[in-house]
Design a protein around this motif. Structure first.
Motif, mmCIF file in Angstrom:
data_model
loop_
_atom_site.group_PDB
_atom_site.id
_atom_site.type_symbol
_atom_site.label_atom_id
_atom_site.label_comp_id
_atom_site.label_asym_id
_atom_site.label_seq_id
_atom_site.Cartn_x
_atom_site.Cartn_y
_atom_site.Cartn_z
ATOM 1 N N GLU A 166 -16.935 -10.308 8.245
ATOM 2 C CA GLU A 166 -16.198 -9.401 9.143
ATOM 3 C C GLU A 166 -16.832 -8.016 9.198
ATOM 4 O O GLU A 166 -16.708 -7.304 10.193
ATOM 5 C CB GLU A 166 -14.724 -9.296 8.738
ATOM 6 N N ARG A 203 0.891 -1.165 0.000
ATOM 7 C CA ARG A 203 0.000 0.000 0.000
ATOM 8 C C ARG A 203 0.926 1.210 0.000
ATOM 9 O O ARG A 203 1.930 1.236 0.699
ATOM 10 C CB ARG A 203 -0.901 -0.012 1.222
ATOM 11 N N ARG A 212 -6.512 -15.747 2.083
ATOM 12 C CA ARG A 212 -5.870 -15.021 0.989
ATOM 13 C C ARG A 212 -4.797 -15.853 0.269
ATOM 14 O O ARG A 212 -4.280 -15.427 -0.769
ATOM 15 C CB ARG A 212 -5.230 -13.739 1.531
ATOM 16 N N THR A 257 -9.104 -9.242 -5.990
ATOM 17 C CA THR A 257 -9.363 -9.212 -4.548
ATOM 18 C C THR A 257 -10.261 -10.389 -4.204
ATOM 19 O O THR A 257 -11.154 -10.736 -4.982
ATOM 20 C CB THR A 257 -10.045 -7.902 -4.086
ATOM 21 N N ILE A 258 -10.022 -10.962 -3.023
ATOM 22 C CA ILE A 258 -10.863 -12.111 -2.635
ATOM 23 C C ILE A 258 -12.285 -11.671 -2.301
ATOM 24 O O ILE A 258 -13.193 -12.496 -2.249
ATOM 25 C CB ILE A 258 -10.273 -12.877 -1.427
ATOM 26 N N ASP A 259 -12.493 -10.367 -2.064
ATOM 27 C CA ASP A 259 -13.772 -9.893 -1.515
ATOM 28 C C ASP A 259 -14.928 -9.859 -2.519
ATOM 29 O O ASP A 259 -16.089 -9.756 -2.124
ATOM 30 C CB ASP A 259 -13.615 -8.478 -0.933
ATOM 31 N N MET A 261 -13.572 -13.103 5.848
ATOM 32 C CA MET A 261 -13.196 -11.794 5.316
ATOM 33 C C MET A 261 -14.248 -11.271 4.328
ATOM 34 O O MET A 261 -15.261 -11.924 4.075
ATOM 35 C CB MET A 261 -11.831 -11.876 4.638
ATOM 36 N N GLY A 262 -13.973 -10.126 3.762
ATOM 37 C CA GLY A 262 -14.879 -9.523 2.792
ATOM 38 C C GLY A 262 -14.923 -8.014 2.907
ATOM 39 O O GLY A 262 -15.671 -7.357 2.196
ATOM 40 N N ARG A 263 -14.166 -7.498 3.859
ATOM 41 C CA ARG A 263 -14.165 -6.056 4.151
ATOM 42 C C ARG A 263 -15.600 -5.610 4.441
ATOM 43 O O ARG A 263 -16.201 -6.144 5.353
ATOM 44 C CB ARG A 263 -13.549 -5.282 2.986
ATOM 45 N N HIS A 272 -6.146 -14.498 7.423
ATOM 46 C CA HIS A 272 -5.400 -14.416 6.165
ATOM 47 C C HIS A 272 -5.192 -15.750 5.458
ATOM 48 O O HIS A 272 -4.736 -15.764 4.314
ATOM 49 C CB HIS A 272 -4.055 -13.723 6.399
#
Ligand code: F6P
Length: 320
Positions: free
Chosen positions: A223, A72, A253, A125-127, A169-171, A250
């Motif tokens: 999440e 990032r 991921r 992205t996995i989301d 996960m998934g934000r 994680h």
């Protein structure tokens, strides 16, 4: 266009390597040169480039993570950083860029396109939370990992007549939770796209399942809804059921990408290079009705994506 760059940015996702491989091989086969940019936009600003040949991407299609590494980058969020990146591209003869990542990465790609380096975004992205695309690279692999893990939890929850609260996960999105919740036979699925009333959405459903003869339960929590431990405590306090929580984290991921992730990544990588060879930039590659398409980045970023309501309805009906 003579040389393109490729980088991965934001959270990694299984299948990113397959996308890199497709970008490199497509570009080389069309007579372009390719520079791999390490560590995302940060590496672009630090000029961390490697020349990519046909064999630089051998043996990576089956590997999780990203061989180009990811990061990032705060500097790239400022206009000065974007202009510096453009100048670096010009200096190194990079005429176009493929950026594999999520929404945040596409914002950077848009800025860079606007100052003169055409960029194409590929959703990785996995989301599965990129609005313009019905599919994002990594999503299928992450969900299969969840299913594998929860099948194991199920065995022990069953043996002990327990409730197992699983946080995935998934934000801010519930796609992973909804689909894996269905696939794992969860009694309760909680997603952030829906209001959460503990009595109505959690306790009443568990009690009803108990009345129907169920003695062990999987509760799948995205999440974005809250912490698994808090949900577990609500269940303990109100039902007396022996409840354990697991935060998968994680592990979701990593791992070797599934067939779907490898194929979609390959299709998207190919499409991205085709756009650049036509001197088209400022676009995001996407999937629509199973076809690979592309959108202007600005339009892509303004789009909205909801949860699959029919799937939610089905889950509600059969998750007992
Ligand atoms: O976007 C992918 C994702 O794994 C989200 O599901 C999660 O919320 C976030 O990234 C975790 O980020 P980090 O890797 O910085 O902990």
């Amino acid at each position: 266009i003579g040389t393109i760059g490729v980088l991965t940015s934001g959270g990694d996702a299984p299948g990113m390597n397959a996308a890199i491989r497709a970008v490199v091989r497509t570009a080389l086969s069309k007579g372009l040169k390719v520079k791999g940019i390490m560590h995302g936009y940060a590496g672009l600003l630090n000029e961390e480039f490697i020349d990519m040949g046909m064999r630089s991407v051998s043996e990576i299609i089956q590997r999780g993570g990203t061989v180009l590494y990811t990061a990032r980058c705060l500097e790239f969020k400022e206009m000065a950083g974007v202009i510096k990146a453009h100048e670096i591209c010009e200096k190194n003869g990079i005429d176009g860029l493929v950026v594999i990542g999520g929404d945040g990465s596409f914002r950077g790609a848009q800025d860079l396109s606007n100052v003169g380096t055409p960029c194409i975004g590929i959703p990785g992205t996995i989301d599965n939370d990129i609005a313009c695309s019905e599919y994002t690279i990594g999503y299928d692999t992450a969900m299969n990992t969840v299913v594998e893990m929860v099948d194991k939890l199920r065995d022990t929850a069953n043996s002990h007549s327990r409730c197992s609260v699983v946080e995935v996960m998934g934000r801010r999105a519930g796609h992973i939770a909804l689909n894996t919740g269905i696939a794992c036979g969860a009694a309760v699925i909680l997603v952030p796209e829906q209001d959460f009333d503990p009595e109505r959405d959690l306790l009443a459903r568990i009690r009803y399942a108990q009345e129907c003869g169920k003695h062990h339960f999987i509760v799948m929590v995205a999440e974005g809804v809250g912490k698994a431990e808090e949900i577990a405590q609500i269940i303990r306090d109100n039902t007396g059921i022996d409840t354990r929580k697991t935060v998968l984290g994680h592990v979701q991921r990593g791992g070797s990408p599934t067939l779907r992730d490898r194929v979609v990544a390959t299709q998207m990588g190919y499409h991205a290079v085709e756009l650049l060879t036509q001197n088209i930039g400022n676009r995001v590659v996407a999937m629509k009705n199973g076809e690979i398409v592309d959108y202007e980045i600005n339009e892509a970023l303004s789009m909205k994506k909801g949860i699959e309501t029919k799937l939610l309805e089905i889950a509600h009906c059969i998750s007992i």
